[in-house]
Write a protein that holds these residues in place. Structure first.
Motif, mmCIF file in Angstrom:
data_model
loop_
_atom_site.group_PDB
_atom_site.id
_atom_site.type_symbol
_atom_site.label_atom_id
_atom_site.label_comp_id
_atom_site.label_asym_id
_atom_site.label_seq_id
_atom_site.Cartn_x
_atom_site.Cartn_y
_atom_site.Cartn_z
ATOM 1 N N GLU A 28 19.862 11.649 10.365
ATOM 2 C CA GLU A 28 18.587 11.698 11.082
ATOM 3 C C GLU A 28 17.739 12.892 10.645
ATOM 4 O O GLU A 28 16.515 12.822 10.619
ATOM 5 C CB GLU A 28 18.856 11.775 12.582
ATOM 6 N N THR A 29 18.396 13.993 10.248
ATOM 7 C CA THR A 29 17.669 15.227 9.938
ATOM 8 C C THR A 29 17.754 15.685 8.487
ATOM 9 O O THR A 29 17.046 16.607 8.096
ATOM 10 C CB THR A 29 18.173 16.385 10.826
ATOM 11 N N THR A 30 18.634 15.054 7.681
ATOM 12 C CA THR A 30 18.840 15.526 6.314
ATOM 13 C C THR A 30 18.904 14.379 5.316
ATOM 14 O O THR A 30 19.167 13.239 5.682
ATOM 15 C CB THR A 30 20.152 16.331 6.182
ATOM 16 N N VAL A 31 18.680 14.733 4.055
ATOM 17 C CA VAL A 31 18.889 13.822 2.931
ATOM 18 C C VAL A 31 19.659 14.613 1.879
ATOM 19 O O VAL A 31 19.346 15.778 1.620
ATOM 20 C CB VAL A 31 17.553 13.320 2.333
ATOM 21 N N ALA A 32 20.660 13.976 1.294
ATOM 22 C CA ALA A 32 21.441 14.615 0.236
ATOM 23 C C ALA A 32 21.393 13.740 -1.005
ATOM 24 O O ALA A 32 21.540 12.524 -0.925
ATOM 25 C CB ALA A 32 22.883 14.812 0.689
ATOM 26 N N PHE A 33 21.156 14.371 -2.160
ATOM 27 C CA PHE A 33 21.054 13.628 -3.414
ATOM 28 C C PHE A 33 21.570 14.476 -4.562
ATOM 29 O O PHE A 33 21.632 15.697 -4.485
ATOM 30 C CB PHE A 33 19.610 13.173 -3.666
ATOM 31 N N ARG A 34 21.928 13.795 -5.637
ATOM 32 C CA ARG A 34 22.474 14.476 -6.814
ATOM 33 C C ARG A 34 21.354 15.234 -7.543
ATOM 34 O O ARG A 34 20.243 14.733 -7.700
ATOM 35 C CB ARG A 34 23.123 13.470 -7.749
ATOM 36 N N ASP A 35 21.691 16.434 -7.982
ATOM 37 C CA ASP A 35 20.744 17.255 -8.743
ATOM 38 C C ASP A 35 20.530 16.611 -10.111
ATOM 39 O O ASP A 35 21.485 16.151 -10.737
ATOM 40 C CB ASP A 35 21.303 18.669 -8.900
ATOM 41 N N ILE A 36 19.288 16.582 -10.572
ATOM 42 C CA ILE A 36 19.002 15.955 -11.868
ATOM 43 C C ILE A 36 19.393 16.851 -13.045
ATOM 44 O O ILE A 36 19.442 16.400 -14.175
ATOM 45 C CB ILE A 36 17.527 15.519 -12.005
ATOM 46 N N ASN A 37 19.680 18.118 -12.772
ATOM 47 C CA ASN A 37 20.123 19.061 -13.803
ATOM 48 C C ASN A 37 21.376 19.769 -13.289
ATOM 49 O O ASN A 37 21.343 20.962 -12.993
ATOM 50 C CB ASN A 37 19.008 20.058 -14.117
ATOM 51 N N PRO A 38 22.499 19.040 -13.178
ATOM 52 C CA PRO A 38 23.675 19.607 -12.527
ATOM 53 C C PRO A 38 24.257 20.818 -13.259
ATOM 54 O O PRO A 38 24.342 20.838 -14.476
ATOM 55 C CB PRO A 38 24.666 18.446 -12.499
ATOM 56 N N GLN A 39 24.658 21.799 -12.450
ATOM 57 C CA GLN A 39 25.284 23.013 -12.966
ATOM 58 C C GLN A 39 26.801 22.988 -12.785
ATOM 59 O O GLN A 39 27.480 23.927 -13.176
ATOM 60 C CB GLN A 39 24.696 24.232 -12.258
ATOM 61 N N ALA A 40 27.312 21.916 -12.179
ATOM 62 C CA ALA A 40 28.745 21.730 -11.947
ATOM 63 C C ALA A 40 28.981 20.224 -11.834
ATOM 64 O O ALA A 40 28.024 19.465 -11.605
ATOM 65 C CB ALA A 40 29.166 22.443 -10.665
ATOM 66 N N PRO A 41 30.231 19.771 -11.985
ATOM 67 C CA PRO A 41 30.499 18.342 -11.866
ATOM 68 C C PRO A 41 29.999 17.740 -10.538
ATOM 69 O O PRO A 41 29.484 16.625 -10.508
ATOM 70 C CB PRO A 41 32.020 18.247 -11.985
ATOM 71 N N THR A 42 30.169 18.490 -9.457
ATOM 72 C CA THR A 42 29.550 18.112 -8.185
ATOM 73 C C THR A 42 28.393 19.059 -7.966
ATOM 74 O O THR A 42 28.589 20.272 -7.864
ATOM 75 C CB THR A 42 30.559 18.215 -7.019
ATOM 76 N N HIS A 43 27.190 18.527 -7.960
ATOM 77 C CA HIS A 43 25.991 19.321 -7.678
ATOM 78 C C HIS A 43 25.055 18.435 -6.886
ATOM 79 O O HIS A 43 24.373 17.564 -7.429
ATOM 80 C CB HIS A 43 25.320 19.815 -8.956
ATOM 81 N N ILE A 44 25.076 18.644 -5.585
ATOM 82 C CA ILE A 44 24.288 17.839 -4.651
ATOM 83 C C ILE A 44 23.337 18.764 -3.910
ATOM 84 O O ILE A 44 23.717 19.862 -3.502
ATOM 85 C CB ILE A 44 25.216 17.099 -3.660
ATOM 86 N N GLY A 110 30.650 22.193 -6.931
ATOM 87 C CA GLY A 110 32.104 22.166 -6.963
ATOM 88 C C GLY A 110 32.606 21.343 -8.132
ATOM 89 O O GLY A 110 31.837 20.825 -8.932
ATOM 90 N N GLY A 111 33.918 21.241 -8.210
ATOM 91 C CA GLY A 111 34.531 20.424 -9.249
ATOM 92 C C GLY A 111 34.845 21.153 -10.535
ATOM 93 O O GLY A 111 35.206 20.528 -11.528
ATOM 94 N N CYS A 112 34.712 22.476 -10.539
ATOM 95 C CA CYS A 112 35.030 23.279 -11.719
ATOM 96 C C CYS A 112 35.309 24.704 -11.268
ATOM 97 O O CYS A 112 35.207 25.021 -10.081
ATOM 98 C CB CYS A 112 33.894 23.241 -12.743
ATOM 99 N N ASP A 113 35.632 25.559 -12.222
ATOM 100 C CA ASP A 113 35.827 26.970 -11.924
ATOM 101 C C ASP A 113 34.463 27.599 -11.660
ATOM 102 O O ASP A 113 33.697 27.841 -12.589
ATOM 103 C CB ASP A 113 36.525 27.664 -13.094
ATOM 104 N N LEU A 114 34.155 27.831 -10.408
ATOM 105 C CA LEU A 114 32.836 28.349 -10.032
ATOM 106 C C LEU A 114 32.681 29.832 -10.319
ATOM 107 O O LEU A 114 31.570 30.353 -10.207
ATOM 108 C CB LEU A 114 32.559 28.051 -8.563
ATOM 109 N N GLN A 115 33.729 30.495 -10.724
ATOM 110 C CA GLN A 115 33.614 31.908 -11.052
ATOM 111 C C GLN A 115 32.729 32.120 -12.270
ATOM 112 O O GLN A 115 32.151 33.174 -12.460
ATOM 113 C CB GLN A 115 34.983 32.521 -11.258
ATOM 114 N N ARG A 116 32.563 31.064 -13.087
ATOM 115 C CA ARG A 116 31.692 31.170 -14.259
ATOM 116 C C ARG A 116 30.213 31.099 -13.860
ATOM 117 O O ARG A 116 29.343 31.476 -14.621
ATOM 118 C CB ARG A 116 32.013 30.087 -15.272
ATOM 119 N N LEU A 117 29.940 30.563 -12.681
ATOM 120 C CA LEU A 117 28.571 30.459 -12.187
ATOM 121 C C LEU A 117 28.292 31.632 -11.256
ATOM 122 O O LEU A 117 28.870 31.737 -10.196
ATOM 123 C CB LEU A 117 28.363 29.158 -11.407
ATOM 124 N N VAL A 118 27.438 32.505 -11.650
ATOM 125 C CA VAL A 118 27.147 33.665 -10.809
ATOM 126 C C VAL A 118 25.795 33.526 -10.177
ATOM 127 O O VAL A 118 24.888 32.971 -10.662
ATOM 128 C CB VAL A 118 27.230 34.965 -11.637
#
Length: 118
Positions: A28-44, A110-118
């Motif tokens: 009712e209050t939100t919409v979630a969608f995949r990022d068109i330029n993902p920075q990780a395997p899961t990027h929503i 998510g879906g990868c080692d996020l320590q590489r993403l600062v």
């Protein structure tokens, strides 16, 4: 006016169905969608349906909806099966932090080692 859809806002257009997006969940209050330029395997991206320029404005004006955005990001982490391996929820606020669309939104990564993403 804050909270009202903005004609020049890409995310307001996605909420209105005027611009296509790969929507993975809608409440009712939100919409979630995949990022068109993902920075990780899961990027929503999780956005509120109401328009506020950034996380601070949203949290100040509509704390319950800000909570909805965070809750949805957590629910999506479980659906995407990154909740046990680790994930990030990031709000970029302002151009110096990398915000390019001035409609509050959370990045679920998510879906990868996020320590590489600062």
């Amino acid at each position: 006016m804050a909270g009202e859809p903005q004609a020049d806002c890409l995310f307001c257009k996605i909420v209105a169905g005027e611009v296509p997006a790969t929507i993975v969940r809608e409440t009712e209050t939100t919409v979630a969608f995949r990022d068109i330029n993902p920075q990780a395997p899961t990027h929503i991206l999780v956005i509120p349906k109401v328009h506020y320029a950034n996380a601070r404005e949203l949290a100040t004006a509509e704390p319950a909806i800000a909570g909805d955005v965070l809750r949805e990001a957590g629910e999506l982490a479980a659906e995407e099966k990154v909740d046990t391996t680790g994930y990030r929820i990031v709000f970029n606020t302002g151009p110096g932090a990398g915000q390019t669309i001035f409609h509050a939104h959370a990045h679920l990564l998510g879906g990868c080692d996020l320590q590489r993403l600062v």
